[in-house]
Scaffold this motif. Structure first.
Motif, short mmCIF file in Angstrom:
data_model
loop_
_atom_site.label_atom_id
_atom_site.label_comp_id
_atom_site.label_asym_id
_atom_site.label_seq_id
_atom_site.Cartn_x
_atom_site.Cartn_y
_atom_site.Cartn_z
N GLN A 157 33.01 34.86 44.59
CA GLN A 157 33.64 35.53 43.44
C GLN A 157 33.31 37.02 43.44
O GLN A 157 34.17 37.85 43.16
CB GLN A 157 33.22 34.88 42.13
CG GLN A 157 33.63 33.42 41.98
CD GLN A 157 35.06 33.16 42.40
OE1 GLN A 157 35.95 33.95 42.10
NE2 GLN A 157 35.27 32.09 43.14
N LEU A 158 32.06 37.34 43.76
CA LEU A 158 31.70 38.76 43.84
C LEU A 158 32.56 39.45 44.91
O LEU A 158 33.06 40.57 44.70
CB LEU A 158 30.21 38.89 44.18
CG LEU A 158 29.68 40.32 44.26
CD1 LEU A 158 29.84 41.03 42.92
CD2 LEU A 158 28.21 40.34 44.67
N GLY A 159 32.72 38.77 46.03
CA GLY A 159 33.56 39.31 47.09
C GLY A 159 34.97 39.56 46.60
O GLY A 159 35.59 40.58 46.91
N MET A 160 35.48 38.64 45.82
CA MET A 160 36.85 38.78 45.32
C MET A 160 36.97 39.98 44.38
O MET A 160 37.97 40.71 44.41
CB MET A 160 37.28 37.50 44.59
CG MET A 160 37.60 36.35 45.51
SD MET A 160 38.83 36.74 46.76
CE MET A 160 40.30 36.91 45.73
N LEU A 213 39.88 40.45 36.77
CA LEU A 213 39.24 40.00 35.55
C LEU A 213 38.82 38.53 35.67
O LEU A 213 37.69 38.14 35.34
CB LEU A 213 40.20 40.17 34.37
CG LEU A 213 39.54 40.15 32.99
CD1 LEU A 213 38.72 41.41 32.78
CD2 LEU A 213 40.60 40.01 31.91
N ILE A 214 39.76 37.72 36.18
CA ILE A 214 39.47 36.29 36.32
C ILE A 214 38.30 36.08 37.28
O ILE A 214 37.35 35.34 37.00
CB ILE A 214 40.71 35.52 36.81
CG1 ILE A 214 41.82 35.59 35.75
CG2 ILE A 214 40.36 34.06 37.12
CD1 ILE A 214 43.13 35.00 36.21
N VAL A 218 37.95 27.03 38.72
CA VAL A 218 39.26 26.69 39.28
C VAL A 218 40.21 27.88 39.17
O VAL A 218 40.91 28.24 40.11
CB VAL A 218 39.84 25.45 38.56
CG1 VAL A 218 41.34 25.32 38.83
CG2 VAL A 218 39.13 24.19 39.03
N ALA A 219 40.20 28.54 38.01
CA ALA A 219 41.06 29.71 37.83
C ALA A 219 40.71 30.79 38.86
O ALA A 219 41.59 31.42 39.45
CB ALA A 219 40.89 30.25 36.41
N SER A 220 39.40 30.99 39.10
CA SER A 220 38.97 31.98 40.10
C SER A 220 39.49 31.62 41.47
O SER A 220 40.01 32.46 42.20
CB SER A 220 37.45 32.04 40.15
OG SER A 220 36.93 32.64 39.00
N TYR A 221 39.31 30.36 41.85
CA TYR A 221 39.70 29.95 43.20
C TYR A 221 41.21 30.04 43.40
O TYR A 221 41.69 30.19 44.52
CB TYR A 221 39.16 28.56 43.53
CG TYR A 221 37.81 28.66 44.18
CD1 TYR A 221 37.70 28.87 45.56
CD2 TYR A 221 36.65 28.60 43.42
CE1 TYR A 221 36.46 29.01 46.14
CE2 TYR A 221 35.41 28.74 44.00
CZ TYR A 221 35.32 28.95 45.36
OH TYR A 221 34.10 29.10 45.95
#
Lengths: 681, 681
Positions: A420-423, A448-449, A80-83
């Protein structure tokens, strides 16, 4: 009204739309249920799966369930934090597909796209199988006909979406809030009763669980770790649906990203709370829960198996039964609210599938007509394909959630991981050019997140693949592979065609002359109109062409033609075998051959009827002729329509069709919240 | 080659055809098997049906079988004599339908048409069920799977005809002559052995038949008469197929009518001889034969029933078994030849159905495209409808000939009766104007024969309806009624449309101006070609129209457009919801409204691909747009095709398709006897 006015009106339409759109955007209290129902609904089955896997080793490992649930909750919160970073960086609604494509290239994008397709199918299959299970807790009849009920629900949803159901915020809000209230109330009341010492045991508390074959006695450490990892993999089903909000950012009120991020956090907290509460209550109430296929491992205190007639209710149903043992309406409220939210969750797939399809089509990975709004055929086909695949899965896996879950989580985590890798790459790229220290700090924190999110989801993906490959994940990978193959092939085809179509200098040459021929079958209004239209274009040569299959009819027509005195010569082509298409095609190509730099204009009078059976009775020859002439170089084919009275029916049908709501409208901000209708321009 | 040459070549084609046709017409020795296989094949089941009905009263009535057979033979000969008049008076091949329409009006014609449709379905169902029965005599496996085998045969024939099987004279001649030789040989050898006293009894001779319920003891006269009448009705199945020759007159060599009449007589004599021989042999060999549903009425001499395992072979198989008890190959030859001719007979229906359809379509009773040669779709649909209906019947009636026969004979006798009545009126009408006494005498004689035919067939029709109404004829009447209803409705629709389309004076007005718009999606070859073609027609106004759904793409296109410097202005229509069709339709109707006496010409660039899946990927928008524009008054739609390389594939496929043989070709003289190919022009 002049032409200028018209184009202005059409141009103005756009401004109007932007203005209107602002009003129809969703406030958080509506957006939350619309986009969160999918994720929330997984609380209905994820805890059960944890218990089923742990039960393999008998009741001994049940105490691990709370730790497994905590691990799942941790992953959930990190995701959730990542998104929350994703929605800030990519507020356009392209979601994981866009992030992967932009940062990792089209291959990663296609992989995410196919993972999402697989996921949509599984959302439908899993949610409705689970819904059927809940219905079985409340209604005995359903227990014996779960496959039928699940398939029936798929068909029902498909029909509703084919017909064009109004997906309104309210229709989501009521059941979603009812679900949260009912489930939250149950957990709270359960804890209160537990604290007061009045919480009864679950109905299955007195049962014993015999460990499965290979799991008897003391387990080796490796076997133990593997088993807990499997339970964790299955529990991760709770994460499905989290990404939905990132696809829905454009539908939020301003500030869109902030609102979406807040909603996402809210979703994470509620889902985690509900899941942990359910697992805790199941533990303290001593629920015993095994794979429905292994019911013979469930024995009574006297050692006799419970037998095939035993209906094993879901965890939530068992808990609700106990918590509300003195208040039966509470039990029914929980079970019904859960069933409804599961159905809503799979309706989400019916709405999300066309939106995903249109994004993939825009990039050339799927047939282009999927990208066009209101292509009824494309939408219908999409819905039927989705329903068909979901039904196949339900039937093949007997509507058993436990089996379907094996296929489920792979796709979700493939798209999580790639996104996430893309981010991470996104922030790294931006950091290269960013100079403002405050902004750099923010970006580094986000990276980092997202990095943590990537590490976590990648690890989960590896665990899921390792623990579930044989029991079903291979099938998911196979399906994903096929979808990727198809999409790449479609893309390549479009590219080849574009290459072949690229304009060069010689394409400017004008044809030297136009030879027009008007097809004559009878001398009626459509023919006369076609003649008039053809004359109005003032071609270099103009003639009527009649295919003669019967001497008498030909003589009659020639006579009529002379009487009419149209001033156009009539060429008669004889066709001994009553063929109509071939002589005309041959005649047209012969004219063209005689004058290779000219162009032949073939005018086909057509009359337009309205009812489907009327269409069967008319114009089939015109249709076939047009089909053939398309292959004839240097020929252009003009339909001159004549509208019969019954054509009004078809026009009205078309207009009704255009006004209709299509699946995915709400998600794209196309539905007016107040009226529930599509926005008119 | 100039245009004049072309039309001459096309005109010449016709002469060539007439010349060629003479060579391909069928000599009697080939025409006989082609048209007679249907009628001859009924010898395979008609005698069985006589015995089955008589067996209801036990073996006592078996002696009546020869009298019943003689009555059937008498009807057969009278019908043959009547049809000999028909082929002389109506040599065009329209058959009963034409005779009824011309002499009794369209209502009678439609009735005959629907009777023939029903009949074609039943020919397939009955013949293939019977063929499965014969196969069962030879192969045990088939005995337990008769429905499957019969359905399989239908599917096989349908597939062969869908693919386009070459129906050649030889393919009919060999099996038909083999059948006549085998069956004739069997009868002859049987009679020789009977005369010599060495003819053995049939395998079922020793069995006893218990009379059915209600038929025990002494029957009342009325019951007796009714039973014999029922046997006669069933035996009349032998007459099916007699009318085939009257539909095939055009395929005969000159003098057509005389040759056809001779063939008809030959057919009658052979069929009658075979049928009477089979019935006689069955009698002297003491065959016992009951309804396969009533096998428990068949008992052994010791009084035990034969049981469910008893395979009751057909009459011909039992006779062949006895006659050739010392020469097994003879038995197999008879059974196989009979099976093959039954399959051929039902292939006749697959060939006759499209021909009937085209005649009915020509008169406006069926969709017009059925009348067009080589409309693959129409032919395929016809074949599939025929196969579908036959399969439904076979499955519904368990592939039991006895049950299907109940439906069968009604249709045949409806068309017999109406056609003979028509012939009587035909002669009466001609007698009114004819003055030559010799000719009058001939006509009066013909009228007498047709009158006798009418009286006889009408009487049989009454008997058939009376004895079979409850057991199945009602279903046939219902089916006929529905077909009549459909055909009348289609006819009425065509007439209404023709009325609405009839030209009047105001249709001569020319449009005052042509406003051309060229749809632009990209600036590629097809668009440039469409622009060039549109320019060549020199319209009063010309502009490109682009639907903008994306700012960036629009900017890029506008830039390219300026660079190209086409000299044509580009109008941009904004479409916020990515709709393409609606803005264009609205723009076109707005132009038209601004100038109601002008016409809008919409040019659509299309590229043509060859493979089916490529077609799914392209031009769907063009297709939908064309569909919508057809409903917009004052608009004409021009497709400007651009052939991509892969379109070659589709063109070749089309050409292959045109060269293919279609069902019914042989019957219409369209197949070259020597090569078996369709005649090329």
């Amino acid at each position: 009204m002049g032409v200028g006015d018209v184009s202005k009106r059409i141009l103005l339409g756009r401004k109007l739309r932007s203005a209107q759109l602002g009003e129809t955007l969703l406030p958080k209290r509506i957006a939350f249920p619309v986009f969160a129902s999918d994720a929330l609904s997984s609380v209905a089955y994820a805890p059960d799966e944890i218990f089923i896997i742990l039960a393999l080793a008998g009741v001994a490992l049940y105490s691990a369930s709370i730790w497994v649930a905590l691990a799942v909750a941790a992953v959930m919160l990190i995701v959730v934090a990542s998104y929350r970073q994703n929605v800030h960086a990519y507020p356009s609604g392209g979601g994981d597909y866009e992030i992967a494509t932009v940062n990792l290239g089209p291959k990663a994008g296609v992989t995410v796209g196919s993972a999402l397709i697989v996921d949509y199918v599984l959302v439908v299959a899993v949610s409705l199988s689970s819904a059927a299970q809940y219905a079985a807790s409340a209604v005995d009849y359903v227990a014996d006909h779960r496959v039928l009920v699940a398939v029936g629900l798929v068909v029902l949803l498909a029909l509703m979406n084919l017909r064009g159901v109004r997906e309104s915020g309210t229709s989501f809000a009521v059941p979603a809030y009812a679900f949260m209230t009912a489930l939250g109330g149950m957990c709270l009341w359960g804890l209160v009763r537990y604290a007061g010492g009045t919480l009864p045991d679950a109905q299955s508390a007195e049962l014993e669980i015999i460990p499965a074959a290979n799991y008897e006695g003391t387990l080796t450490t490796i076997a133990l770790v593997f088993l807990v990892a499997r339970a964790f993999s299955s529990g991760c089903a709770a994460l499905t649906g989290v990404e939905a909000i990132s696809n829905g950012v454009p539908a939020f009120r301003r500030p869109k990203s902030t609102n979406a991020a807040t909603t996402l956090m809210l979703l994470g907290l509620i889902a985690v709370t509900l899941m942990l509460s359910v697992v805790s209550l199941a533990n303290v109430m001593n629920v015993k829960y095994v794979d429905p296929h292994d019911l013979d491992r469930l024995v009574r205190p006297d050692g006799t198996p419970v037998g095939e007639d035993y209906h094993q209710d879901t965890l939530i149903a068992q808990i609700a039964h106990g918590v509300f043992d003195n208040f039966p309406p509470g039990f029914y409220l929980v079970v019904i609210a859960t069933g409804v939210i599961l159905v809503l969750a799979s309706n989400t797939a019916f709405n999300g599938f066309p939106v995903l399809g249109s994004i993939l089509a825009r990039d050339g990975f799927l047939p282009r007509q999927l990208a066009v709004r209101g292509d009824r055929l494309a939408y219908s086909n999409g819905i039927m394909i989705l329903a068909g695949m979901a039904i196949s899965l339900i039937v093949a896996f007997d509507a058993e959630v436990t089996k379907l879950i094996q296929l489920y989580i792979v796709g979700v985590f493939v798209s999580f991981t790639l996104s996430q890798l893309g981010m991470v790459k996104h922030w790294t790229r931006h950091l290269r050019s960013e100079r403002d220290p405050a902004e750099r700090l923010r970006m580094q924190r986000s990276r980092l997140i997202n990095g943590a999110g990537f590490a976590m989801t990648a690890a989960v993906l590896v665990v899921v693949l390792a623990t579930k490959f044989i029991s079903g994940a291979w099938l998911t990978l196979l399906a994903m592979g096929s979808f990727i193959g198809i999409m790449v092939a479609i893309k390549r085809h479009y590219e080849n065609v574009a290459l072949e179509l690229a304009a060069d200098e010689q394409d400017k040459v004008l044809p030297t002359r136009v030879h027009a021929i008007v097809l004559v079958s009878k001398l009626h209004k459509p023919t006369l109109r076609a003649l008039a239209f053809a004359k109005a274009t003032r071609p270099n040569a103009l003639e009527g062409v009649y295919v003669s299959v019967d001497e008498k009819e030909t003589a009659r027509l020639l006579e009529e033609w002379d009487e009419r005195n149209t001033g156009v010569p009539l060429k008669v082509l004889h066709s001994p075998y009553r063929e109509v298409v071939k002589p005309i095609v041959e005649y047209a190509s012969a004219i063209r051959r005689a004058n290779p730099r000219g162009v032949v204009a073939v005018y086909i009078p057509e009359y337009v009827v309205g009812r489907w059976w009327e269409q069967l009775l008319h114009n089939q020859t015109a249709l076939r002729l047009k089909g053939r002439l398309l292959f004839t170089p240097g020929v252009m084919v003009t339909s001159v329509p004549f509208q019969l009275r019954s054509s009004q029916i078809a026009r009205e049908r078309e207009e009704r069709e255009e006004r209709r709501v299509h699946p995915g409208d709400l998600r794209s901000g196309r539905v007016d919240e107040d009226t529930g209708r599509r926005i008119r321009r």
